[in-house]
Design a protein around this motif. Structure first.
Motif, PDB file in Angstrom:
ATOM      1  N   UNK A 186      -0.635  -1.424  -1.561  1.00 13.06           N
ATOM      2  CA  UNK A 186       0.322  -1.312  -2.661  1.00 13.06           C
ATOM      3  C   UNK A 186       0.697   0.142  -2.941  1.00 13.06           C
ATOM      4  N   UNK A 187      -0.321   0.993  -3.153  1.00 12.59           N
ATOM      5  CA  UNK A 187      -0.064   2.396  -3.489  1.00 12.59           C
ATOM      6  C   UNK A 187       0.706   3.105  -2.381  1.00 12.59           C
ATOM      7  N   UNK A 188       0.287   2.814  -1.139  1.00 15.48           N
ATOM      8  CA  UNK A 188       0.902   3.505  -0.015  1.00 15.48           C
ATOM      9  C   UNK A 188       2.362   3.098   0.112  1.00 15.48           C
ATOM     10  N   UNK A 189       2.638   1.803  -0.058  1.00 17.14           N
ATOM     11  CA  UNK A 189       4.024   1.336   0.020  1.00 17.14           C
ATOM     12  C   UNK A 189       4.869   2.018  -1.039  1.00 17.14           C
ATOM     13  N   UNK A 190       4.322   2.068  -2.266  1.00 17.30           N
ATOM     14  CA  UNK A 190       5.082   2.657  -3.368  1.00 17.30           C
ATOM     15  C   UNK A 190       5.361   4.126  -3.082  1.00 17.30           C
ATOM     16  N   UNK A 191       4.320   4.848  -2.642  1.00 15.52           N
ATOM     17  CA  UNK A 191       4.492   6.273  -2.341  1.00 15.52           C
ATOM     18  C   UNK A 191       5.536   6.464  -1.252  1.00 15.52           C
ATOM     19  N   UNK A 192       5.438   5.635  -0.188  1.00 10.37           N
ATOM     20  CA  UNK A 192       6.387   5.771   0.918  1.00 10.37           C
ATOM     21  C   UNK A 192       7.798   5.406   0.483  1.00 10.37           C
ATOM     22  N   UNK A 193       7.911   4.433  -0.450  1.00 11.47           N
ATOM     23  CA  UNK A 193       9.259   4.043  -0.876  1.00 11.47           C
ATOM     24  C   UNK A 193       9.922   5.196  -1.622  1.00 11.47           C
ATOM     25  N   UNK A 194       9.112   5.954  -2.397  1.00 10.57           N
ATOM     26  CA  UNK A 194       9.696   7.105  -3.099  1.00 10.57           C
ATOM     27  C   UNK A 194      10.118   8.166  -2.094  1.00 10.57           C
ATOM     28  N   UNK A 195       9.256   8.384  -1.064  1.00  8.90           N
ATOM     29  CA  UNK A 195       9.618   9.344  -0.016  1.00  8.90           C
ATOM     30  C   UNK A 195      10.918   8.909   0.656  1.00  8.90           C
ATOM     31  N   UNK A 196      11.021   7.603   0.950  1.00 11.07           N
ATOM     32  CA  UNK A 196      12.226   7.092   1.615  1.00 11.07           C
ATOM     33  C   UNK A 196      13.456   7.351   0.759  1.00 11.07           C
ATOM     34  N   UNK A 197      13.321   7.068  -0.549  1.00  8.35           N
ATOM     35  CA  UNK A 197      14.460   7.260  -1.459  1.00  8.35           C
ATOM     36  C   UNK A 197      14.896   8.724  -1.484  1.00  8.35           C
ATOM     37  N   UNK A 198      13.912   9.629  -1.657  1.00  6.34           N
ATOM     38  CA  UNK A 198      14.246  11.055  -1.720  1.00  6.34           C
ATOM     39  C   UNK A 198      14.862  11.511  -0.403  1.00  6.34           C
ATOM     40  N   UNK A 199      14.271  11.026   0.721  1.00  5.67           N
ATOM     41  CA  UNK A 199      14.759  11.457   2.028  1.00  5.67           C
ATOM     42  C   UNK A 199      16.222  11.081   2.218  1.00  5.67           C
ATOM     43  N   UNK A 200      16.561   9.813   1.948  1.00 10.78           N
ATOM     44  CA  UNK A 200      17.951   9.409   2.219  1.00 10.78           C
ATOM     45  C   UNK A 200      18.919  10.068   1.245  1.00 10.78           C
ATOM     46  N   UNK A 201      18.512  10.205  -0.025  1.00 11.92           N
ATOM     47  CA  UNK A 201      19.423  10.784  -0.992  1.00 11.92           C
ATOM     48  C   UNK A 201      19.674  12.254  -0.695  1.00 11.92           C
ATOM     49  N   UNK A 202      18.584  12.989  -0.451  1.00 11.78           N
ATOM     50  CA  UNK A 202      18.752  14.419  -0.163  1.00 11.78           C
ATOM     51  C   UNK A 202      19.576  14.631   1.099  1.00 11.78           C
ATOM     52  N   UNK A 203      19.260  13.847   2.138  1.00 10.30           N
ATOM     53  CA  UNK A 203      19.993  13.985   3.390  1.00 10.30           C
ATOM     54  C   UNK A 203      21.483  13.767   3.196  1.00 10.30           C
ATOM     55  N   UNK A 204      21.840  12.701   2.497  1.00  8.36           N
ATOM     56  CA  UNK A 204      23.264  12.376   2.336  1.00  8.36           C
ATOM     57  C   UNK A 204      23.984  13.376   1.451  1.00  8.36           C
ATOM     58  N   UNK A 205      23.334  13.779   0.341  1.00 15.62           N
ATOM     59  CA  UNK A 205      24.003  14.719  -0.567  1.00 15.62           C
ATOM     60  C   UNK A 205      24.193  16.067   0.112  1.00 15.62           C
ATOM     61  N   UNK A 206      23.176  16.520   0.853  1.00 18.24           N
ATOM     62  CA  UNK A 206      23.302  17.817   1.521  1.00 18.24           C
ATOM     63  C   UNK A 206      24.354  17.751   2.620  1.00 18.24           C
ATOM     64  N   UNK A 207      24.456  16.597   3.294  1.00 19.70           N
ATOM     65  CA  UNK A 207      25.428  16.477   4.385  1.00 19.70           C
ATOM     66  C   UNK A 207      26.855  16.626   3.861  1.00 19.70           C
ATOM     67  N   UNK A 208      27.072  16.204   2.626  1.00 20.29           N
ATOM     68  CA  UNK A 208      28.429  16.265   2.044  1.00 20.29           C
ATOM     69  C   UNK A 208      28.981  17.687   2.009  1.00 20.29           C
ATOM     70  N   UNK A 209      28.088  18.672   1.825  1.00 23.45           N
ATOM     71  CA  UNK A 209      28.569  20.032   1.556  1.00 23.45           C
ATOM     72  C   UNK A 209      28.585  20.912   2.800  1.00 23.45           C
ATOM     73  N   UNK A 210      28.288  20.371   3.990  1.00 23.96           N
ATOM     74  CA  UNK A 210      28.158  21.239   5.153  1.00 23.96           C
ATOM     75  C   UNK A 210      29.499  21.641   5.749  1.00 23.96           C
TER      76      UNK A 210
END
Lengths: 482, 163
Positions: free
Chosen positions: A266-290
Motif C-alpha cells: 500500500x505505502x509503496x504504491x502510494x509513494x510511487x503514484x505521487x512520483x508518477x504524478x510529479x514526473x508526468x506533470x513536471x515533464x509536460x509543463x517544462x516541455x511547453x516552454x522549450x
C-alpha cells in the motif's frame, strides 16, 4: 533454446572484435563493421521475436542468474530493435567521425547490457549488466569530442550515472545483508519470513534501489541530467538513451518490485503514484516552454516515464497494470526512437535543433516531416495511432487499481502534451521557409518509414501487441504472484 | 578487545576519508584516501573476510591510490587546488548526517545483535574460485566485458585528434 546466452554470444563476438578490423582490413573495415553490426542485431532480433512469440518460458543454462521468459524476450526485442534503428541511421549520422568503428562496437556493448538486464533474476547480474549498459553510453554521449555541449552532456551523465550505480549497489548490498542471497526467488522467500523489526532496512534498500534505477528511468527527482544530455549528445545516441536504456531499466524494476511489493504494497504504491504524478506533470509543463526540439523531446520522455510508472503503481492490484506497462513500453520505444531519429536527420542536414529551424520543414524534407509528425501525434496519444491504445490501457489500469485520480491526472497531462506536440507540427506544415529542398538519405529514410509503418499498423490493429503483452503478463504473474 | 580495535579502526577510516575530501593539497588528499582504504581493509579482517581484505589492499591501496597520485602529478594545475564551496557543502553535511542517523536508528531498533560473523565462515579461497567459475561464471564474463568497454572507451576518449 537458451535465447539470452545465444544473443549474448552473437552480439559479443562482433562487439569485441570490430574495433580490431581496421588493423586487418584497413579502410574497407568500416563497411564490414557496419554490416556485421547490423547482421548480428538482425539475427538477435529474429531469435528474440521467435522466443517472444513462443509464449512459454524456456530452459535456461543458468536458471539462478537469468530467467529465459517471455517478459525478458519482449523487453530485449524492444531494445534490440531500437539499437538496430540507431545503428543503421548512424551510417549517415556519424559519417566522418574519426572513431566511427568503435561507435558501433559501443552500441553493441550497450545492447548486450540491456539484453542481460531484461533477463536477469539475480541482483548481481542486474548490477553488472547495468554497468555494461551504462559505461558505453557515457562515452557515446560525449562522442563529438570537439563539441562543448557534447562534453558537458557526457560529464553530467557520467557523474550522475556513477553516483546512481553506487546507490543501486548500496541498496543491493543491504538487501543481500537482510536476506543472505542476491537471487530474486530466494529473496522473495526470505522476505516472507522476515521479522518485522527488519522492515525499515527493506524500505531503505528499496528506496536506494529505486533511486539507483530512477536515474535511467528518468523519474523526478532524478531527471536533472536528461535535457542537457539529450541535447548535447549525438541525437542518435539520445534516441538510444530515451527509447532503449530506459526500457531495460523498467524490465529490471518490474522484476524487483514484484518481489518487494507483497511486503508493503500500500505505502509503496502510494509513494510511487505521487512520483508518477510529479514526473508526468513536471515533464509536460517544462516541455511547453522549450526552444529546442531535443530538450522538448527530453522533457516529453520524462513525462512518458510518469505514464509508464502507473503500470508499476497498480502492479499489486490489477493485471492490467503490467499489460499496460509492457504495451506502452513497446509503443513508446518505437515512437520515441522515430521522433529522435527524425530530429537527428534534421540536425544532420541543417546543423540545428532549435524549434525555429522546423519552420516550413515539410516543404524541404517532406518524408522526415511526415514521420516526425506521425510519431509526435503518437506520443500525444491521438487515435488511431498506437500511443493512444497503450495510454488508454494504462489509464484503465489506474482506474481498475483504485487510482482514479492518477488516471485523471494522466488525461489532463495528455491534453497539455498535445499543445507542444502540435506546435511543432504547425511549424512544419503551416509556416514558410526560404531554404531549398534537401535530399534525404535513403537508409535513414527507410528506417523512419519502417518505424512509421509499425506505428500505423500497430495502431490500426491494436490487438497484435496487446495480446502478446497480455499473454506475457499472465505467464509472468503465474510464476511471480504479487 | 575486538570492540576497541573496531572503534579505533572505524574512527581512523572516517577521519582519513574526511581528510581526503577536505584537504587543500591534492597529494595529501590522495595519501589520506589510501589510508582510509587501508582502514576499510582492516574492517574486513575484523569481519573475517580475509579474501576481500587482500583485494582491498591490492586493488584500492596498491593500484587506485597510486594511479590517483600519478594523475595529480601529470595534470597538475594550480587553479584546481582551490575549490570553494557554497551551499552545496551544508546540504551535503545535512544529507550525510540524516543518512547516518537513519541507518543508526534502523540498526538500533532492529533485532541485529551480533557484530561478528560465525567463526566458521572464514573465507575459503578454493571455494570462492570454484563458485565464481561454476555458479557465477556469467557475472565474471559480463564483468570482463564491462572492463573491455572501459578500456575501449577510455582509449577513444583519450586519443589525440588533430583537427
Amino acid at each position: 533454446m537458451d535465447t539470452p546466452l545465444v544473443v549474448l554470444i552473437v552480439l559479443t563476438s562482433v562487439a569485441v572484435t570490430s574495433p580490431l578490423y581496421e588493423m586487418v582490413f584497413g579502410k574497407k573495415s568500416l563497411k564490414y563493421v557496419q554490416y556485421l553490426t547490423t547482421l548480428s542485431l538482425l539475427v538477435s532480433l529474429i531469435l528474440l521475436i521467435s522466443s517472444t512469440l513462443s509464449l512459454t518460458p524456456q530452459e535456461s543454462t543458468v536458471p539462478h542468474l537469468l530467467r529465459n521468459d517471455t517478459l525478458g524476450s519482449f523487453f530485449s526485442l524492444m531494445v534490440i530493435l531500437v539499437t538496430l534503428f540507431v545503428s543503421i541511421t548512424s551510417f549517415d549520422y556519424m559519417k566522418g567521425n574519426s572513431n566511427e568503428r568503435i561507435y558501433y562496437s559501443l552500441l553493441l556493448f550497450t545492447a548486450i547490457g540491456m539484453t542481460m538486464l531484461s533477463f536477469a533474476v539475480d541482483l548481481l547480474v542486474m548490477f553488472v549488466a547495468w554497468e555494461l549498459m551504462s559505461l558505453p553510453t557515457f562515452i557515446l554521449a560525449g562522442y563529438n569530442k570537439q563539441d562543448k555541449l557534447s562534453n558537458e552532456a557526457a560529464v553530467k551523465f557520467f557523474i550522475l550515472g556513477a553516483l546512481s550505480s553506487g546507490i543501486l549497489l548500496y541498496g543491493i548490498s543491504i538487501m543481500f545483508g537482510i536476506t543472505g542471497s542476491t537471487n530474486l526467488d530466494v529473496i522473495s522467500q526470505s522476505l516472507t519470513s522476515l521479522s518485522p523489526d527488519m522492515l525499515p532496512f527493506v524500505i531503505f534498500s528499496t528506496i536506494s534501489i529505486l533511486a539507483g534505477l530512477g536515474l535511467k528511468l528518468s523519474i523526478v527527482p532524478f531527471h536533472m541530467w536528461i535535457p542537457d544530455t539529450y541535447e548535447g549528445s549525438p541525437t542518435t545516441v539520445s534516441a538510444l538513451l530515451s527509447a532503449a536504456t530506459k526500457k531495460a531499466g523498467f524490465a529490471a524494476a518490474i522484476r524487483i518490485f514484484v518481489v518487494i511489493f507483497p511486503l508493503f504494497y500500500f505505502d509503496l504504491s502510494l509513494a510511487l503514484s505521487i512520483v508518477a504524478l510529479v514526473t508526468m506533470t513536471l515533464g509536460n509543463l517544462a516541455a511547453l516552454t522549450q526552444k529546442s526540439i531535443t530538450r522538448m523531446l527530453a522533457y516529453s520522455s520524462i513525462a512518458q516515464a510518469g505514464y509508464l510508472l502507473i503500470g508499476i503503481v497498480v502492479l499489486p492490484y490489477t493485471d492490467l497494470g503490467l499489460t499496460g506497462l509492457l504495451y506502452h513500453s513497446f509503443n513508446h520505444a518505437i515512437l520515441q526512437a522515430s521522433a529522435f531519429l527524425a530530429v537527428a536527420l534534421v540536425r544532420l542536414k541543417t546543423s540545428s535543433s532549435s524549434l525555429d529551424s522546423y519552420n516550413g520543414l515539410s516543404k524541404i524534407m517532406p518524408i522526415t516531416s511526415f514521420c516526425l509528425a506521425l510519431s509526435l501525434l503518437g506520443l500525444a496519444g491521438i487515435p488511431p495511432l498506437n500511443g493512444f491504445w497503450s495510454k488508454l490501457i494504462l489509464f484503465a489500469a489506474a482506474v481498475d487499481g483504485g487510482y482514479t485520480w492518477l488516471a485523471l491526472a494522466g488525461l489532463v497531462n495528455s491534453a497539455i502534451s498535445v499543445a507542444y506536440y502540435l506546435l511543432v507540427i504547425k511549424r512544419m506544415y503551416m509556416d514558410e521557409t526560404s531554404i531549398k529542398a534537401i535530399k534525404e538519405p535513403f537508409m535513414f529514410i527507410s528506417i523512419l518509414v519502417f518505424a512509421s509503418a509499425i506505428i500505423i499498423v500497430t495502431g490500426l490493429l491494436p490487438n497484435v501487441i496487446y495480446d502478446i503483452a497480455e499473454d506475457i503478463t499472465i505467464s509472468f504473474l503465474a510464476n511471480n504472484p504479487v | 578487545m575486538t570492540d576497541v580495535v573496531f572503534l579505533v579502526v572505524s574512527l581512523l577510516t572516517v577521519f582519513f576519508a574526511i581528510l581526503a575530501l577536505e584537504s587543500r593539497e591534492l597529494v595529501y588528499g590522495a595519501v589520506a584516501l589510501s589510508l582510509s582504504f587501508l582502514g576499510a581493509a582492516a574492517l574486513f579482517i575484523l569481519l573475517d573476510s580475509i579474501f576481500i581484505a587482500i583485494f582491498q589492499v591490492l586493488v584500492y591501496v596498491g593500484s587506485i591510490a597510486i594511479l590517483i597520485v600519478f594523475v595529480i602529478m601529470l595534470v597538475r594545475r594550480d587553479k584546481w587546488a582551490n575549490v570553494t564551496g557554497g551551499n552545496e557543502r551544508i546540504l551535503g553535511i545535512i544529507a550525510a548526517v540524516l543518512l547516518f542517523s537513519t541507518i543508526t536508528y534502523f540498526s538500533l531498533s532492529s533485532s541485529l545483535t551480533s557484530q561478528y560473523p560465525n567463526p566458521t565462515a572464514i573465507s575459503n579461497f578454493y571455494e570462492i574460485g570454484s563458485q565464481l567459475i561454476n555458479d557465477y561464471w556469467l557475472i565474471l564474463q559480463l564483468t570482463g566485458l564491462a572492463l573491455a568497454v572501459s578500456i575501449i572507451g577510455a582509449l577513444t576518449m583519450a586519443k589525440f585528434e588533430n583537427r
